[in-house]
Enzyme design. Structure first.
Site, short mmCIF file in Angstrom:
data_model
loop_
_atom_site.label_atom_id
_atom_site.label_comp_id
_atom_site.label_asym_id
_atom_site.label_seq_id
_atom_site.Cartn_x
_atom_site.Cartn_y
_atom_site.Cartn_z
CE1 TYR A 199 2.85 -4.65 5.94
CE2 TYR A 199 2.91 -2.30 6.35
CZ TYR A 199 2.72 -3.36 5.48
OH TYR A 199 2.41 -3.13 4.18
N PRO B 30 8.32 -5.91 4.25
CG PRO B 30 6.24 -6.25 5.28
CD PRO B 30 7.59 -6.87 5.09
NE ARG C 103 -4.56 1.40 2.83
CZ ARG C 103 -4.79 0.12 3.04
NH1 ARG C 103 -3.87 -0.63 3.59
NH2 ARG C 103 -5.93 -0.43 2.67
CG ASP D 6 -0.30 -0.19 2.52
OD1 ASP D 6 0.94 -0.30 2.55
OD2 ASP D 6 -1.02 -0.24 3.53
#
Ligand SMILES: Cc1cc2nc3c(=O)[nH]c(=O)nc-3n(C[C@H](O)[C@H](O)[C@H](O)COP(=O)(O)OP(=O)(O)OC[C@H]3O[C@@H](n4cnc5c(N)ncnc54)[C@H](O)[C@@H]3O)c2cc1C
Length: 609
Positions: free
Chosen positions: A251, A330, A243, A52
């Site tokens: 995470y 990530p 977001r 993302d």
């Protein structure tokens, strides 16, 4: 008995995999009017989750394809990073905040976050307008590269044969097709089928890291929920990314004991689900509360190693991109960025070769440029992972990670993680000469943004918007002050030089007058004041259209501009800068030796047959 005949077709480029890498490649090739097909085994684009984060450089790249505005509209902007560390009372506390992006020349000095399905939708709509759709529920079942050297050397040949199978056609209808392609791009993810067919090894750490990932709209008293937060606690580390639509991505790096079945030694996805992940997140964030308001929107266990493919291409005919050639954690937010930027690097090179404008040797620079970047990324990921996952510095843990060290490292590598500082070494596509003529630019790095005034109508323009990602090289002619007779003489002699039959401008032409056939776009940027400036004074070669002449002056409101020459480190004598179709500085030449560019273009460009 009827004989079943497997349909056969030809295509210039076949892309396998329609994730971010494949879609970036297909969209770029469609923009360049290359005959391209793209297939994916999935029946639909992903609906939620996965990657993302989009870095500042990737936003610039989107802008260069005309899809940046939509990205900015739909995503959440991340401007600030917050650092949390253990507090004396057993929980966590804020230790510092810092800019999320430390790349002074970034046009967009922030990251944006939008779920991968949203990113894919932007590409799908852009491609659809150009007549290219993803062929879904389709997998390759065999791949063959011709061994005939003549066929491989012939740019017009289709030496790669791929059998495709449709998974969704009713019984009795043809399910198979044999595609003969000039080039195949394997963008089929971390477990790439294409890579396995080519016997390309993934090199690096064998161990896998396990990440728990949660998406939610949170109800929380955590004060940095709308900043990127790097949380170091005695109960595990967590990374929080704000977001779109009030959502939050969390995470957590998990320990083996949480997910490995001791009996088999393998990851057991049944051992940990969203509720347990939520408990892990809450432990890291204690004493702050965390409650999903509308449930867990998406979650995954993301199991990933730190590896790079030993090669990115076979015969420069089948090339792999994205997760197919590099995997890493990530945490640094690079997965989707690295993947899309592989494709951005590759697409213009394929487009030029397919058009017959460049020798296929140009394609070798894809591996040399992007594999080195991938190796650097893995080295960074290892270093940053160790800091991120290491125990925090406390009285009991004197060799733990100090908060200031972690924050300084985060900032120090801002040029790398933003994508702005990505540097390509000298090659046929990067001529490392005359750097001193433009000391504020870096040969092999992307051309930095600045606003110049269009001479004809005093309209300020961001120079990056004059460098769209098409198949053309942009020649930025910094003329110096054209009212100075010495500069005029220098510019006129440069133009005379460019007009000789031996000049690259005349050697590398394509018959036909349409802009589709033009390999170069000349943009003129003069020193001087816009008042009384006459753009018609320049030789016609430098003003193919009235919109091609700019002046380095402040805008009408007096609020910006006027120092572009000094920003780029270009002296009064001027310079010519050749910018590659992907926006990277390929070569620089002095006005009075512009023929130095002949050698640059001769190293990969071909005369039209
Ligand atoms: C389950 C999962 C969770 C992830 N979670 C995160 C995360 O939380 N954060 C993060 O940063 N990154 C995450 N990633 C990684 C991130 O999605 C990738 O780094 C990024 O999408 C890379 O883009 P890509 O196009 O190279 O590969 P992918 O996005 O993996 O795309 C590959 C495409 O190829 C298709 N494909 C695969 N094999 C075939 C085949 N044989 N035939 C036809 N099509 C095929 C797939 O269907 C897919 O559409 C996750 C990946 C996965 C798979």
């Amino acid at each position: 008995m009827p004989v079943s005949v497997v349909p056969y077709s030809e295509v210039d480029v076949l892309i396998i995999g329609a994730g971010p890498a494949g879609l970036m490649c297909a969209n770029a090739l469609a923009n360049a009017r290359v005959n391209v097909r793209i297939v994916d085994k999935r029946a639909a684009k992903i609906a939620a989750g996965q990657a993302d984060g989009i870095s500042p450089r990737t936003i610039e790249v989107f802008q260069s394809y005309g899809i940046g505005e939509r990205l900015l509209k739909e995503s959440a902007q991340v401007h600030q990073a917050a650092f949390y560390n253990p507090s004396a009372s057993g929980g966590i506390e804020l230790t510092s905040r810092a800019p999320d992006v430390t790349a002074p020349s970034a046009r967009y000095p922030f990251e944006v976050a939008l779920h991968q399905g949203g990113i894919e939708a932007i590409f799908l709509d852009s491609m659809s307008a150009l007549g290219v759709e993803v062929e879904r529920s389709t997998i390759p079942t065999s791949l063959y590269i011709s061994k005939d050297e003549n066929e491989l050397a012939d740019p017009a040949s289709h030496p790669v044969r791929v059998a495709l199978q449709r998974l969704d056609v009713p019984e009795g209808q043809p399910q198979e097709e044999i595609v003969h392609a000039k080039f195949v791009v394997g963008a089929d993810g971390a477990h790439s089928w294409v890579r396995k067919q080519l016997d390309i090894a993934m090199e690096g750490e064998q161990s896998e890291f396990i990440w728990g990932v949660l998406d939610m709209v949170p109800d929380t008293n955590f004060p940095d929920v709308r900043n990127k937060s790097l949380v170091h606690s005695n109960h595990g580390s967590a990374l929080l990314v704000p977001r779109e639509q009030d959502r939050l991505r969390i995470y957590m790096q998990l320990e083996d004991k949480d997910v490995i079945d001791p009996a088999t030694g393998r990851v057991d996805k049944e051992r940990i689900g969203p509720e347990e992940l939520l408990r892990v997140a809450r432990r890291s964030l204690y004493p702050y509360s965390l409650n999903p308001t509308t449930g867990i929107l998406w979650w995954t266990l993301y199991i990933i190693g730190q590896r790079v493919a030993s090669r990115f291409s076979v015969e420069n005919r089948v090339l792999i991109a994205g997760d197919a050639c590099h995997t890493h954690s990530p945490k640094a937010g690079q997965g989707m960025n690295a993947s899309m930027n592989d494709a951005h690097n590759l697409a213009w090179k394929i487009a030029l070769v397919v058009r017959g404008w460049a020798d296929s040797s140009l394609l070798s620079t894809y591996e040399s440029e992007r594999r080195k970047y991938a190796l650097d990324l893995i080295a960074f990921d290892k270093m940053f992972s160790t800091l991120f996952s290491g125990k925090p510095l406390t009285e009991e843990n004197s060799d733990g990670v100090a908060p200031e060290h972690f924050m300084k490292t985060f900032q120090k590598f801002g040029g790398f993680t933003s994508g702005i500082g990505v540097h390509y070494d000298p090659s046929v596509a990067v001529l490392d000469r005359n750097q001193e003529l433009a000391s504020g630019l870096v040969i092999g790095e992307r051309f930095p943004p600045y606003k110049f005034i269009r001479a004809a109508d005093a309209w300020p323009f961001e120079i990056q918007d004059l460098l769209p990602s098409d198949f053309r090289f942009k020649l930025l002619v910094f003329t110096g002050d054209y009212s100075d007779p010495r500069q005029q003489a220098s510019v006129k002699s440069m133009v005379a030089n460019l007009q000789t039959p031996e000049s690259f401008l005349n050697r590398y032409t394509t018959p036909g007058k349409s802009s589709e056939n033009s390999r170069f776009d000349i943009i003129t940027i003069s020193k001087g004041r816009k008042d009384g400036f006459d753009f018609l004074q320049f030789p016609t070669l430098l003003r193919s259209h009235w919109s091609k002449v700019f002046v380095d002056d402040i805008d009408m409101s007096g609020s910006f501009g006027g120092t572009g020459y000094s920003y780029y480190g270009i002296g009064p004598e001027g310079a010519v800068v050749a910018v590659r179709p992907d926006g990277y500085v390929g070569a620089i030449a002095p006005l009075d030796h512009v023929e130095e560019l002949d050698a640059y273009f001769a190293s990969f460009m071909k005369i039209s047959a």
